[in-house]
Design a protein around this motif. Structure first.
Motif, short mmCIF file in Angstrom:
data_model
loop_
_atom_site.label_atom_id
_atom_site.label_comp_id
_atom_site.label_asym_id
_atom_site.label_seq_id
_atom_site.Cartn_x
_atom_site.Cartn_y
_atom_site.Cartn_z
N ASP A 105 -19.46 2.02 63.46
CA ASP A 105 -20.54 2.98 63.66
C ASP A 105 -21.47 2.96 62.45
N TRP A 106 -22.76 3.12 62.70
CA TRP A 106 -23.71 3.23 61.61
C TRP A 106 -23.76 4.67 61.12
N ALA A 107 -23.72 4.87 59.82
CA ALA A 107 -23.78 6.21 59.24
C ALA A 107 -24.74 6.20 58.05
N ASP A 108 -25.79 6.99 58.16
CA ASP A 108 -26.81 7.04 57.10
C ASP A 108 -26.41 8.02 56.01
N GLY A 109 -26.81 7.70 54.78
CA GLY A 109 -26.54 8.61 53.67
C GLY A 109 -27.12 8.09 52.37
N GLU A 119 -26.77 1.91 67.24
CA GLU A 119 -26.90 1.28 65.93
C GLU A 119 -25.51 1.12 65.33
N VAL A 120 -25.25 -0.03 64.74
CA VAL A 120 -23.94 -0.31 64.15
C VAL A 120 -24.13 -1.03 62.81
N VAL A 137 -23.16 -6.41 54.45
CA VAL A 137 -23.33 -5.59 55.64
C VAL A 137 -24.75 -5.74 56.17
N HIS A 138 -24.86 -5.84 57.51
CA HIS A 138 -26.14 -5.90 58.20
C HIS A 138 -26.22 -4.71 59.16
N LYS A 139 -27.43 -4.18 59.30
CA LYS A 139 -27.66 -3.15 60.31
C LYS A 139 -28.04 -3.83 61.60
N ALA A 140 -27.40 -3.44 62.70
CA ALA A 140 -27.64 -4.11 63.97
C ALA A 140 -27.65 -3.10 65.11
N ARG A 141 -28.01 -3.59 66.30
CA ARG A 141 -28.01 -2.73 67.49
C ARG A 141 -27.31 -3.48 68.63
N LEU A 142 -26.36 -2.82 69.29
CA LEU A 142 -25.61 -3.45 70.37
C LEU A 142 -26.46 -3.62 71.62
N GLN A 157 -19.26 -15.94 70.80
CA GLN A 157 -20.54 -15.94 71.51
C GLN A 157 -21.67 -15.71 70.51
N PRO A 158 -22.87 -16.20 70.82
CA PRO A 158 -23.98 -16.08 69.87
C PRO A 158 -24.25 -14.62 69.49
N ALA A 159 -24.63 -14.41 68.24
CA ALA A 159 -24.90 -13.05 67.75
C ALA A 159 -25.99 -12.38 68.56
N ASP A 160 -26.98 -13.16 69.03
CA ASP A 160 -28.10 -12.57 69.77
C ASP A 160 -27.67 -12.05 71.14
N GLU A 161 -26.54 -12.51 71.65
CA GLU A 161 -26.04 -11.99 72.92
C GLU A 161 -25.27 -10.68 72.73
N ILE A 162 -24.84 -10.43 71.49
CA ILE A 162 -24.10 -9.20 71.19
C ILE A 162 -25.02 -8.13 70.63
N PHE A 163 -25.95 -8.57 69.74
CA PHE A 163 -26.82 -7.63 69.04
C PHE A 163 -28.28 -7.92 69.39
N SER A 164 -28.99 -6.88 69.82
CA SER A 164 -30.42 -7.04 70.10
C SER A 164 -31.24 -7.05 68.82
N GLU A 165 -30.68 -6.44 67.77
CA GLU A 165 -31.30 -6.45 66.44
C GLU A 165 -30.23 -6.82 65.43
N PHE A 166 -30.61 -7.57 64.41
CA PHE A 166 -29.66 -7.96 63.36
C PHE A 166 -30.47 -8.13 62.07
N SER A 167 -30.35 -7.14 61.16
CA SER A 167 -31.22 -7.07 60.00
C SER A 167 -30.82 -8.06 58.90
N GLU A 168 -31.69 -8.15 57.91
CA GLU A 168 -31.30 -8.80 56.67
C GLU A 168 -30.20 -7.95 56.02
N PRO A 169 -29.45 -8.49 55.05
CA PRO A 169 -28.36 -7.71 54.44
C PRO A 169 -28.87 -6.40 53.84
#
Length: 511
Positions: free
Chosen positions: A246-250, A151-152, A140-145, A119-131
């Protein structure tokens, strides 16, 4: 194994190093003698135009490795953790290979998501960043389900990466075969088996479903480890070429300036990295086998966060005990113990002299323990140990290749955080605790209980096994048959006795 194709690939490897200027940098880092420099220049210059040009904006060695492909990049990643071997300047250049390689387009990544997940990425992720990070195999891209708003991190394989790796590994197989053919003495090191091992690792790393599974198992094993985090995979949005976690900042573990500015204790972080690796390897027999700085970050609370579970190592319980005894023997400078363990494990041929081997091991250990803490190195130990075992006819232990390689990488990471870290002092409590837990009387009781449970499962089959054994012995030795019958009966009674004792031990141990 396509000979001409692989010969050309290896020639181009040398030519690329010459053309990009990397050859001179490597020779300087190795302090190569003048004779080697002359030979490489004489043969390298005429072939330089066969090499790849690479990106002229990159430093020479990084430029050469990225031009040659992902397998070479992997090699550079390992060297980037060893400034003690290649020098600080070269190690800093190579660190770019960990997670700062040129990315591919975001649209290509989104197309891969659609192809893989249906299915299209836009239907899975509301946000999909540059690498946000790009390495040798994936980015890796930062995205939002869309479904939860969480955030994932979305990991996507590079286009055509499978074919590129296959080409490199074919050339490595050819090189290993050539080395064994031209140098019979090298066969004890089993170059082709080593490449086969590497091939297996890479194949697993190219299937992100395997990585998601590895992350899940690793997280379960380490759930009780303080100050350590493993992001979990989202199976619904993961496949062979795409993985969502899962997204993990560091902060990057390799950015010392940022760690200092944030107030983190780099010495404590270095100790923690080394102790975590040893604990995972010895306690669990399952460890992160690609623990360079690009795969490790530090959370705001000081937790170490691990990423990228494409290469994981697994060692059985017996090998862990052998490895621990070898390490503790060196730490305690008990070289006779280390020698005996090598013989008991079958690592050294039984016809060699154990005392002579112990003396040779002393020549390995004593110079290292006489060094300043900043000079003590597992890498140096393995180098010296390699030379000694070669003299005594020890074959390469394939089950330890990945473990030893990772130990060297982890040491490099710890040393980059604190150059004066005493590796032996940091390792001692972890190894000693494992020895106490797994090689004492309680461990023997646990082993007996395990053995008894296995024998008990065969309880209903024991009469048939006994009858088959007796009939076989009678057919082979018709006269006299009674001793064999007695031996078979003794084995059966022994098994039954162990099984019964095991049930009692299991009850006592709560097993």
């Amino acid at each position: 194994m396509r000979g001409p194709h692989n010969i050309l690939r290896l020639i181009r490897t040398a030519a690329t190093f010459e053309r990009t200027g990397a050859l001179g940098v490597v020779l300087d880092a190795m302090n190569a003698p003048i004779s080697i420099r002359i030979v490489t220049r004489v043969f390298g210059w005429p072939m330089r135009w066969l090499g790849y040009k690479g990106d002229p904006e990159m430093p020479p060695v990084t430029r050469a490795l990225t031009a040659l492909g992902p397998a070479y990049i992997k090699f550079g990643q390992v060297l980037s953790t060893r400034p003690d071997m290649v020098g600080d300047d070269l190690a800093l250049q190579l660190r770019v290979l960990q997670d700062k390689l040129p990315p591919f387009a975001r649209d290509v990544a989104k197309a891969t998501v659609e192809e893989e997940l249906g299915q299209p990425a836009d239907e899975i992720f509301s946000e999909f960043s540059e690498p946000v990070a790009a390495a040798s195999i994936a980015q890796v891209h930062k995205a939002r389900l869309v479904s939860s708003g969480e955030e994932v991190a979305v990991k996507v394989l590079r286009p055509g990466i499978e074919r590129a790796f296959r080409k490199d590994i074919d050339a490595f197989y050819f090189a290993a075969w050539s080395i064994e053919l031209l140098s019979p003495s090298s066969r004890r090191l089993m170059p082709q088996v080593v490449i086969e091992h590497f091939d297996h690792m890479v194949t697993g790393e190219l299937d992100l479903r395997s990585e998601a599974s590895a992350a899940s198992e690793f997280a379960e094993n380490t759930a009780g480890d303080a100050n350590f985090q493993v992001p979990l995979a989202d199976w619904e949005f993961s496949g062979k070429r795409v993985m969502t976690l899962d997204w993990a900042d560091g902060l990057p573990l390799g950015d010392n300036a940022a760690l200092d500015a944030a107030g983190h204790n780099r010495t404590a972080l270095g100790e923690r990295v080394l102790q975590l690796f040893l604990s995972h390897a010895l306690r669990d027999g399952y460890f992160h086998a690609d623990m360079h700085q690009g795969n490790l970050k530090v959370a705001a609370n000081g937790d170490i966060i691990a990423y990228d579970f494409g290469i994981m190592g697994r060692i059985d319980e017996y090998t862990r005990r052998v490895y621990a005894e070898i390490l503790i023997g060196f730490i305690q400078r008990d070289y006779k113990r280390v020698a005996v363990v090598h013989f008991e494990a079958g690592y050294v041929p039984a016809d060699r002299d154990v005392d002579e081997f112990a003396q040779a091991l002393r020549a390995v250990g004593e110079p290292i323990f006489g060094m300043d803490a900043s000079q003590i190195s597992m890498g140096r130990l393995f180098q010296y140990l390699f030379e000694v075992t070669e003299r005594f006819g020890m074959e390469t232990r394939t089950e330890l290749i990945l473990l030893q390689r990772t130990m060297v990488v982890v040491e490099g990471v710890a040393r980059s955080l604190d150059p004066h870290l005493n590796i032996w002092e940091v390792a001692h409590p972890v190894v000693e605790d494992y020895i106490k837990t797994n090689l004492g009387p309680r461990a023997i009781l646990r082993d007996l209980a395990k053995t008894a449970r296995v024998l008990a499962r065969f309880g209903p089959e024991l009469p048939k096994l006994a009858e088959a054994a007796l009939m076989q012995q009678t057919a082979q030795q018709p006269l006299p048959a009674s001793p064999s019958r007695r031996h078979a009966a003794m084995y059966i009674l022994l098994g039954a006795g162990i099984a019964g004792a095991g049930f009692m031990l299991s009850a006592l141990l709560g097993a």
